[in-house]
Design an enzyme around this catalytic site. Structure first.
Site, short mmCIF file in Angstrom:
data_model
loop_
_atom_site.label_atom_id
_atom_site.label_comp_id
_atom_site.label_asym_id
_atom_site.label_seq_id
_atom_site.Cartn_x
_atom_site.Cartn_y
_atom_site.Cartn_z
N HIS A 1 0.85 -1.20 0.00
CA HIS A 1 0.00 0.00 0.00
C HIS A 1 0.88 1.25 0.00
O HIS A 1 0.60 2.21 -0.72
CB HIS A 1 -0.87 0.06 1.27
CG HIS A 1 -1.90 -1.02 1.39
ND1 HIS A 1 -2.02 -1.82 2.50
CD2 HIS A 1 -2.89 -1.41 0.55
CE1 HIS A 1 -3.04 -2.66 2.35
NE2 HIS A 1 -3.57 -2.44 1.16
N LYS B 1 -16.11 -6.98 5.72
CA LYS B 1 -15.15 -7.85 6.40
C LYS B 1 -15.05 -7.43 7.87
O LYS B 1 -15.12 -6.23 8.16
CB LYS B 1 -13.75 -7.70 5.78
CG LYS B 1 -13.71 -7.87 4.28
CD LYS B 1 -12.32 -7.50 3.75
CE LYS B 1 -12.32 -7.33 2.25
NZ LYS B 1 -11.13 -6.70 1.73
N ARG C 1 -2.23 -5.94 -8.15
CA ARG C 1 -1.02 -6.77 -8.01
C ARG C 1 -0.91 -7.79 -9.13
O ARG C 1 0.13 -7.94 -9.73
CB ARG C 1 -1.07 -7.51 -6.66
CG ARG C 1 -0.86 -6.62 -5.47
CD ARG C 1 -1.28 -7.29 -4.21
NE ARG C 1 -2.70 -7.61 -4.28
CZ ARG C 1 -3.45 -7.97 -3.25
NH1 ARG C 1 -2.90 -8.10 -2.06
NH2 ARG C 1 -4.73 -8.23 -3.40
N SER D 1 -2.69 -7.77 3.11
CA SER D 1 -2.95 -7.65 4.55
C SER D 1 -3.35 -9.01 5.11
O SER D 1 -2.94 -9.39 6.20
CB SER D 1 -4.07 -6.64 4.80
OG SER D 1 -3.74 -5.39 4.27
O1 PNS Z 1 -8.99 -2.75 0.56
P1 PNS Z 1 -10.28 -3.25 -0.02
O2 PNS Z 1 -11.04 -4.04 1.02
O3 PNS Z 1 -10.10 -4.00 -1.29
O4 PNS Z 1 -11.15 -1.93 -0.34
C1 PNS Z 1 -12.45 -2.03 -0.84
C2 PNS Z 1 -13.16 -0.66 -0.85
C3 PNS Z 1 -13.11 -0.03 0.52
C4 PNS Z 1 -12.48 0.25 -1.83
C5 PNS Z 1 -14.64 -0.91 -1.29
O5 PNS Z 1 -15.18 -1.94 -0.52
C6 PNS Z 1 -15.53 0.30 -1.15
O6 PNS Z 1 -15.37 1.26 -1.89
N1 PNS Z 1 -16.47 0.28 -0.19
C7 PNS Z 1 -17.36 1.39 0.09
C8 PNS Z 1 -18.80 1.04 -0.28
C9 PNS Z 1 -19.04 1.26 -1.75
O7 PNS Z 1 -18.87 2.34 -2.29
N2 PNS Z 1 -19.44 0.17 -2.42
C10 PNS Z 1 -19.66 0.17 -3.85
C11 PNS Z 1 -18.31 -0.02 -4.56
S1 PNS Z 1 -18.52 -0.48 -6.19
#
Ligand code: PNS
Length: 174
Positions: A23, A47, A96, A134
């Site tokens: 990150h 999660k 990645r 992570s």
């Molecule tokens: O590190 P991650 O878990 O891959 O991040 C995922 C994240 C936080 C970017 C995604 O879950 C998110 O944007 N969540 C907020 C809710 C939202 O906007 N959902 C619709 C996304 S298409």
């Protein structure tokens, strides 16, 4: 293209449970492209995180202390709603391997449908970091393996505390 007033603001969203050196590599490289970068921690995702949102933000703040144009915040709800409130035009995501692509493409297209004025920009993970996640870092330290070099020192210390490991682990040492 004219830059928006105050330059280009980017948002790098994620769960960051916890932040890894992968990150940080994305943060460092994105900060060279945008004028200001907000690293945005999702507070209540699907999660169940190991660290609270406050802890994840604290670790990130410590890890990005040297980057003057990077700030850390947290958000709830729709990412594009948060980006609109901040006035950000760019979302940054790290990729990645090809296995990340499908999920990332789906999210990018959904976000574009919800907010067409916001672009998702993908940063390819540095070769040295492309295997780090992570989830794997937590699994490895939980099973007694060495994680130095994979996460910033502040994260390594917090993980050791969380898993009650007092001996510094050395790569290659059993
Ligand atoms: O590190 P991650 O878990 O891959 O991040 C995922 C994240 C936080 C970017 C995604 O879950 C998110 O944007 N969540 C907020 C809710 C939202 O906007 N959902 C619709 C996304 S298409």
């Amino acid at each position: 293209m004219a830059l928006p007033q105050g330059g280009l603001l980017g948002i790098y969203p994620g769960t960051f449970d916890p932040v890894t050196n992968g990150h940080l590599d994305v943060i460092q490289r994105s900060a060279r492209i945008v004028s200001r970068l907000i690293v945005a921690v999702l507070r209540n995702g699907e999660k169940a995180p190991l660290f609270s949102a406050e802890e994840r933000v604290e670790m990130l703040r410590e890890a990005v202390r040297e980057f003057p144009t990077v700030e850390v915040d947290s958000f709830d709800g729709l990412l594009v709603g948060y980006a609109q409130r901040k006035g950000a035009r760019v979302l940054i995501r790290g990729i990645r391997a090809i296995s990340d692509y499908e999920y990332e493409l789906q999210m990018a297209l959904m976000n574009r449908r919800l907010a067409p004025e916001i672009e998702t920009v993908f940063m390819m993970a540095g070769e040295a970091y492309s295997f780090i996640s992570s989830r794997l870092v937590k699994e490895v330290i939980g099973l007694g393996g060495a994680i130095s070099g994979l996460v910033p020192p502040v994260v390594e210390a917090r993980l050791r505390d969380r898993f009650l490991i007092h001996e510094p682990s050395t790569p290659g040492k059993k």
